[in-house]
Design a protein around this motif. Structure first.
Motif, mmCIF file in Angstrom:
data_model
loop_
_atom_site.group_PDB
_atom_site.id
_atom_site.type_symbol
_atom_site.label_atom_id
_atom_site.label_comp_id
_atom_site.label_asym_id
_atom_site.label_seq_id
_atom_site.Cartn_x
_atom_site.Cartn_y
_atom_site.Cartn_z
ATOM 1 N N ARG A 30 -113.690 -59.791 -92.312
ATOM 2 C CA ARG A 30 -113.418 -61.087 -92.925
ATOM 3 C C ARG A 30 -113.656 -61.058 -94.432
ATOM 4 N NH1 ARG A 30 -110.935 -64.460 -89.057
ATOM 5 N NH2 ARG A 30 -111.293 -63.306 -87.130
ATOM 6 N N GLU A 31 -114.479 -60.128 -94.862
ATOM 7 C CA GLU A 31 -114.771 -59.943 -96.276
ATOM 8 C C GLU A 31 -114.710 -58.451 -96.589
ATOM 9 O OE1 GLU A 31 -115.152 -62.294 -98.419
ATOM 10 O OE2 GLU A 31 -115.427 -64.043 -97.114
ATOM 11 N N ASN A 32 -114.344 -58.120 -97.827
ATOM 12 C CA ASN A 32 -114.277 -56.721 -98.232
ATOM 13 C C ASN A 32 -115.639 -56.249 -98.728
ATOM 14 O OD1 ASN A 32 -111.487 -56.436 -97.729
ATOM 15 N ND2 ASN A 32 -111.004 -57.369 -99.704
ATOM 16 N N PRO A 33 -116.086 -55.073 -98.275
ATOM 17 C CA PRO A 33 -117.349 -54.540 -98.789
ATOM 18 C C PRO A 33 -117.178 -53.999 -100.200
ATOM 19 C CG PRO A 33 -116.315 -52.939 -97.361
ATOM 20 C CD PRO A 33 -115.449 -54.168 -97.321
ATOM 21 N N LEU A 34 -118.296 -53.760 -100.859
ATOM 22 C CA LEU A 34 -118.259 -53.162 -102.185
ATOM 23 C C LEU A 34 -117.953 -51.674 -102.113
ATOM 24 C CD1 LEU A 34 -121.440 -54.903 -103.646
ATOM 25 C CD2 LEU A 34 -119.054 -55.549 -104.020
ATOM 26 N N SER A 35 -118.457 -51.031 -101.059
ATOM 27 C CA SER A 35 -118.247 -49.599 -100.868
ATOM 28 C C SER A 35 -118.638 -49.238 -99.443
ATOM 29 C CB SER A 35 -119.094 -48.786 -101.868
ATOM 30 O OG SER A 35 -120.476 -49.065 -101.694
ATOM 31 N N GLY A 36 -118.383 -47.986 -99.080
ATOM 32 C CA GLY A 36 -118.767 -47.504 -97.761
ATOM 33 C C GLY A 36 -117.594 -47.361 -96.812
ATOM 34 N N GLN A 37 -117.895 -46.955 -95.582
ATOM 35 C CA GLN A 37 -116.888 -46.759 -94.546
ATOM 36 C C GLN A 37 -117.292 -47.501 -93.272
ATOM 37 O OE1 GLN A 37 -116.983 -42.338 -94.530
ATOM 38 N NE2 GLN A 37 -114.773 -42.458 -94.833
ATOM 39 N N LEU A 38 -116.279 -47.903 -92.502
ATOM 40 C CA LEU A 38 -116.491 -48.494 -91.185
ATOM 41 C C LEU A 38 -115.572 -47.744 -90.228
ATOM 42 C CD1 LEU A 38 -117.975 -50.662 -89.579
ATOM 43 C CD2 LEU A 38 -116.063 -52.215 -90.047
ATOM 44 N N LEU A 39 -116.155 -46.846 -89.444
ATOM 45 C CA LEU A 39 -115.390 -45.933 -88.610
ATOM 46 C C LEU A 39 -115.421 -46.355 -87.155
ATOM 47 C CD1 LEU A 39 -116.731 -42.574 -90.103
ATOM 48 C CD2 LEU A 39 -114.626 -43.769 -90.727
ATOM 49 N N HIS A 40 -114.233 -46.348 -86.532
ATOM 50 C CA HIS A 40 -114.126 -46.513 -85.082
ATOM 51 C C HIS A 40 -113.486 -45.235 -84.564
ATOM 52 C CE1 HIS A 40 -112.374 -48.372 -81.268
ATOM 53 N NE2 HIS A 40 -113.683 -48.459 -81.149
ATOM 54 N N GLY A 41 -114.317 -44.357 -83.993
ATOM 55 C CA GLY A 41 -113.848 -43.017 -83.695
ATOM 56 C C GLY A 41 -113.576 -42.309 -85.017
ATOM 57 N N ASP A 42 -112.368 -41.808 -85.199
ATOM 58 C CA ASP A 42 -111.991 -41.128 -86.442
ATOM 59 C C ASP A 42 -111.252 -42.043 -87.413
ATOM 60 O OD1 ASP A 42 -113.043 -38.707 -85.515
ATOM 61 O OD2 ASP A 42 -111.179 -38.190 -84.487
ATOM 62 N N THR A 43 -111.088 -43.316 -87.056
ATOM 63 C CA THR A 43 -110.315 -44.242 -87.885
ATOM 64 C C THR A 43 -111.226 -45.021 -88.822
ATOM 65 O OG1 THR A 43 -108.669 -44.532 -86.118
ATOM 66 C CG2 THR A 43 -108.732 -46.208 -87.855
ATOM 67 N N ASP A 44 -110.943 -44.939 -90.120
ATOM 68 C CA ASP A 44 -111.657 -45.758 -91.094
ATOM 69 C C ASP A 44 -110.939 -47.105 -91.158
ATOM 70 O OD1 ASP A 44 -112.994 -46.958 -93.148
ATOM 71 O OD2 ASP A 44 -112.605 -45.393 -94.631
#
Length: 235
Positions: free
Chosen positions: A76-90
């Motif tokens: 719902r909001e964009n982070p400043l940095s980093g990754q959010l991975l589901h399996g191999d998908t960012d």
């Protein structure tokens, strides 16, 4: 002796046919601006952790900022940095159309106070929201959840006429009946009495175990907190 997993060329009688474990969700140094930044005079906060399938993870920390953390995890909001991975998908690398599909079919976010269409009845709302998700199966699931949440007798009641607790229960029933892989919950039992909250928590646990669902939640409900599988601090 540890088991051996055979290659694809192995005989069908000897190959390992166990189903693959559903993908977990992982936040890697996911930084975001906290709420009330000026008042708190603090820098970015970070979510860094693993959210296993088949479990409920409770976020802990300053209650003023947990909603902002959920908004980032729910896209719902964009982070400043980093990754959010589901399996191999960012997930954060998805384009707008892909992210929209992700939110619609894979991830469901339930805010503290759900905004339900005022002119729909409880049953019409469930039927409308589940129409594109295997309706022949989703609608029976929805009716079952209405009964479990003591909403069966209110199936013909407009959502605007429901008290806050049943509105939260209806929003959760809608999310559960379309079987998302990831469910993000913002204190969804806050307006419920103990009896209804208990039924809702049991239903969440049932779906988490049965569907290997990932649940990320905040809560002020003692029963919900005690029934979480694990906790993750936001700092």
């Amino acid at each position: 002796m540890s088991p051996t997993i055979m290659s694809s060329s192995a005989s069908p009688d000897t190959a390992d046919t166990r189903p693959a474990q559903p993908a977990a969700l992982q936040a890697r140094s996911l930084a975001f601006n906290p709420a009330f930044t000026a008042a708190c005079d603090t820098g970015p906060l970070v979510v860094d952790g693993h959210f296993p399938s088949g479990s409920i993870t409770l976020l802990t920390g300053d209650s003023r900022h947990l909603g902002a953390a959920l908004a980032v995890l729910a896209l719902r909001e964009n982070p400043l940095s980093g990754q959010l991975l589901h399996g191999d998908t960012d997930i954060l690398a998805l384009d707008r159309a892909q992210a929209s599909l992700w939110r619609r079919h894979t991830l469901r976010f339930l805010p503290h106070d759900p905004a339900l269409p005022a002119t729909r009845t409880a049953l019409h709302h469930l039927q409308t929201e589940t129409r594109e998700h295997e309706p022949q199966a989703a609608i029976p699931r929805a009716l079952d959840l209405l009964d479990r949440f003591d909403l069966g007798r209110r199936a013909g009641t407009r959502t605007s006429a429901l008290p806050p607790g049943p509105q939260q229960a209806l929003a959760l029933a809608t999310a559960l009946c379309v079987l998302p892989r990831i469910l993000v919950l913002d204190d969804v039992t806050a307006h419920m009495g103990a009896q209804l909250a208990g039924k809702v928590i049991r239903a969440i646990h049932h779906q988490v175990r049965k569907r290997a669902m990932i649940v990320i939640a905040t809560s002020t409900d003692r029963m919900f907190i005690e029934n979480a599988d694990r906790q993750l601090a936001v700092a």
